[in-house]
Design an enzyme around this catalytic site. Structure first.
Site, PDB file in Angstrom:
ATOM      1  N   LEU A 241       0.958  -1.040  -0.072  1.00  0.00           N
ATOM      2  CA  LEU A 241      -0.022   0.093  -0.045  1.00  0.00           C
ATOM      3  C   LEU A 241       0.785   1.315  -0.127  1.00  0.00           C
ATOM      4  O   LEU A 241       1.426   1.730   1.116  1.00  0.00           O
ATOM      5  CB  LEU A 241      -0.862  -0.037   1.244  1.00  0.00           C
ATOM      6  N   ASP A 242       1.151   1.848  -1.215  1.00  0.00           N
ATOM      7  CA  ASP A 242       2.006   2.778  -1.300  1.00  0.00           C
ATOM      8  C   ASP A 242       1.476   4.408  -0.898  1.00  0.00           C
ATOM      9  O   ASP A 242       0.371   4.642  -1.040  1.00  0.00           O
ATOM     10  CB  ASP A 242       2.208   2.904  -2.988  1.00  0.00           C
ATOM     11  N   ALA A 243       2.366   4.875   0.128  1.00  0.00           N
ATOM     12  CA  ALA A 243       2.193   6.022   0.445  1.00  0.00           C
ATOM     13  C   ALA A 243       0.824   6.180   1.374  1.00  0.00           C
ATOM     14  O   ALA A 243      -0.017   7.266   1.113  1.00  0.00           O
ATOM     15  CB  ALA A 243       2.403   7.213  -0.552  1.00  0.00           C
ATOM     16  N   VAL A 244       0.429   5.287   1.993  1.00  0.00           N
ATOM     17  CA  VAL A 244      -0.907   5.224   2.436  1.00  0.00           C
ATOM     18  C   VAL A 244      -1.092   5.950   3.646  1.00  0.00           C
ATOM     19  O   VAL A 244      -2.209   6.555   3.990  1.00  0.00           O
ATOM     20  CB  VAL A 244      -1.467   3.583   2.570  1.00  0.00           C
TER      21      VAL A 244
END
Length: 591
Positions: A241-244
């Protein structure tokens, strides 16, 4: 089966109520819950999987290789096929999971500005290439969930004011008080955009080509659940989960780590684990350590979190020859409870993040580390602090070149220091992730930095397969030496029960020049003392200080040397690591 479905529906409804407590919804929560459950692929008449709480779906065999889809290329061959060939030839008995960094059409940030979430970038290959890899390796896929490309159809529709995406993006007024917003970049937060409804100011956490979603609109959440379902169908086992941390925005707050963000992650986990309990969520939250730990929730949020403090602390340890900060941090880290695990890495496609070192290293010590890395050819990326000052955000350098020497300058121990860093990581509690350019011992790519103008390009070399093959087949090349030694360490690790990601870990107190910890298998039958000389001078360790039981037979799993006198001394060469175990699970020689 209806009872299980009803229970899931009730849980999702409850989570939606928590997320949208301050939002006026057009759709009742119950209807929205049904839509989301259907979007993840579950129907009421189907047998809904009931996940088992606190269950580890990983073990000591799990190693993740991090790579771009085109890190290795060959003329007249799709890069994803070349990657598969590389994995099959050089990683078959070491790596069992592959994180392919965003492989979708994109407009900037080497993939993290996604134009279309549903297709594979044709310059890399197609879904069949992705599925070929997923059939033999655990596939880790990026879910770029905070933002997308300003060139996406969704953003085009936002500008037009019609169709999917027309209400997907977060906007704010120029007069709004944004002083509390946490910024990872120095660019202006708001992007002026002309739309059919007039001028809008779109929230852009990272760059003006990366426009942030507005998760206050449940249509955005629904769209991403449909994307997750697609990725599951294509073989994804692990979602990054990128840059969540930036997902939920609220004026008058830092707009990072907000409660709604945590609840969205818990909701995604609920939906995914009812489809397949073995699918993992890993949160990419490059933030101070204490905040990062909150993404475990109560074993109901992220299955794993990136151990972001490890890279700067370990690099600092090896260039200063002093492990006191690494040791203090390690002692402060709570054991990951069953059902959760740390994701350990010391190099990635990005640089060495410095925010996770804040509060662990002083400003002066960070400055000293930055200076040392600049002397080794590294670049520095900056961010704006809360007072408007520029602070170092990230060191951009390959890990191999970061290990050139110490704060005193380069020396002859680069390869040994580099291997020592990985030996420390591979033995630690957690699941190891190894960047392809670490596996290959790649040096700084200054030509790519010059071509792109981006500091991060220094650690994103694109290897020609034939050139790489020649290097890996040459016993005298640094690339051959690094791959051979790292592969040996990985193969040894993979057969030691004491290296299970959730096995017990205790930090040893052995002075500033020796870093050590003890691991014990879940069944308590195997113990391993992991001891590293992190200095450039030979060190002596009194074996009685680590309490080796005299009735056991002890062996260093790496050198294969037996410990004959448990009351004697252990001599460690500069940057040598030993894994002293009471049980010898030697890897098969054919591997």
């Amino acid at each position: 089966m209806t009872t299980h479905w009803n229970h899931l529906h009730e849980k999702v409804s409850h989570q939606l109520q928590a997320i949208y407590a301050d939002v006026q919804l057009d759709t009742p929560v119950g209807e929205l819950a049904t839509e989301l459950i259907h979007a993840i692929g579950l129907k009421q008449e189907q047998d809904v999987v009931v996940p088992q709480a606190y269950c580890n779906y990983w073990d000591e065999n799990d190693i993740v290789m991090i790579t771009y889809g085109d890190s290795v290329i060959n003329e007249h061959e799709r890069p994803l096929f070349t990657l598969f060939r590389f994995l099959h030839t050089y990683c078959k008995n070491t790596v069992n999971n592959v994180h392919i960094l965003p492989f979708f059409p994109y407009s900037s940030d080497d993939g993290f500005s996604v134009i279309d979430y549903s297709t594979v970038n044709e310059s890399l290959g197609d879904w069949a290439d992705i599925e070929r890899i997923a059939n033999e390796y655990g596939l880790m896929t990026d879910l770029v969930i905070n933002h997308c490309s300003s060139r996406s159809v969704w953003f085009d529709n936002f500008i037009k004011g019609e169709g999917p995406g027309s209400d997907y993006f977060f906007t704010a007024d120029l007069e709004a008080d944004l002083s509390m917003v946490t910024r990872p970049r120095v660019s202006p937060l708001l992007r002026e955009t002309e739309t059919r409804q007039g001028t809008k100011y779109v929230w852009c956490t990272f760059s003006h080509d990366q426009v942030d979603f507005d998760f206050r609109n449940p249509k955005v959440l629904l769209a991403f659940i449909e994307i997750i379902r697609l990725y599951l169908d294509k073989g994804t086992r692990i979602f990054r989960l990128d840059a969540v941390a930036f997902l939920w925005k609220k004026l008058g707050t830092p707009s990072i780590n907000l409660p709604q963000t945590h609840e969205v992650i818990r909701l995604i986990r609920t939906l995914v684990e009812h489809v397949n309990p073995s699918v993992m969520l890993i949160t990419e939250t490059n933030i101070p350590n204490r905040e990062n730990l909150t993404y475990f929730g109560n074993a109901n949020e992220a299955h794993a979190i990136y151990n972001f403090s490890l890279p700067p602390l370990l690099v600092n340890t090896l260039v200063t020859g002093n492990c006191r900060y690494l040791k203090s941090w390690m002692m402060s880290m709570p054991p990951a409870q069953n059902g959760t695990a740390y994701f350990n890495f010391i190099a990635s496609h990005d640089g060495i993040g410095l925010r996770p070192a804040e509060g662990l290293l002083s400003d002066d010590e960070i400055s000293e580390l930055v200076h040392a890395m600049q002397n080794f050819g590294g670049k520095i990326s900056w961010r704006a602090s809360e007072h408007g000052q520029q602070k170092p955000y990230e060191i951009n350098i390959t890990l191999f070149d970061a290990m050139q020497g110490t704060t005193s300058g380069p020396d002859k121990w680069q390869v040994d220091r580099f291997i020592c860093a990985h030996a420390i990581m591979l033995g630690m509690e957690g699941i190891p992730g190894i960047y392809i350019h670490s596996l290959l011992g790649t040096s700084n790519d200054y030509e790519k930095v010059a071509n792109t103008g981006q500091n991060r390009s220094i650690n994103r070399k694109r290897w020609n397969y034939n050139e790489l093959e020649a290097q890996l087949d040459s016993p005298h090349s640094q690339h051959h030496k690094v791959l051979t030694r790292l592969s040996q360490l990985i193969r040894i690790r993979k057969v030691q029960p004491a290296f299970h990601p959730n096995a017990t870990q205790f930090t040893l107190q052995m002075g500033d020049e020796i870093f050590g910890y003890w691991r014990q298998s879940l069944d308590r039958k195997q113990g391993v003392f992991c001891i590293s000389n992190i200095s450039n001078e030979e060190q002596s360790v009194l074996l009685s200080d680590i309490n080796l039981i005299g009735t056991d037979n002890w062996i260093d799993l790496i050198s294969r040397e037996k410990i004959k006198d448990v009351s004697g001394f252990l001599q460690l060469r500069p940057y040598q690591t030993v894994w002293i175990s009471n049980q010898d699970f030697e890897y098969p020689h054919g591997l």
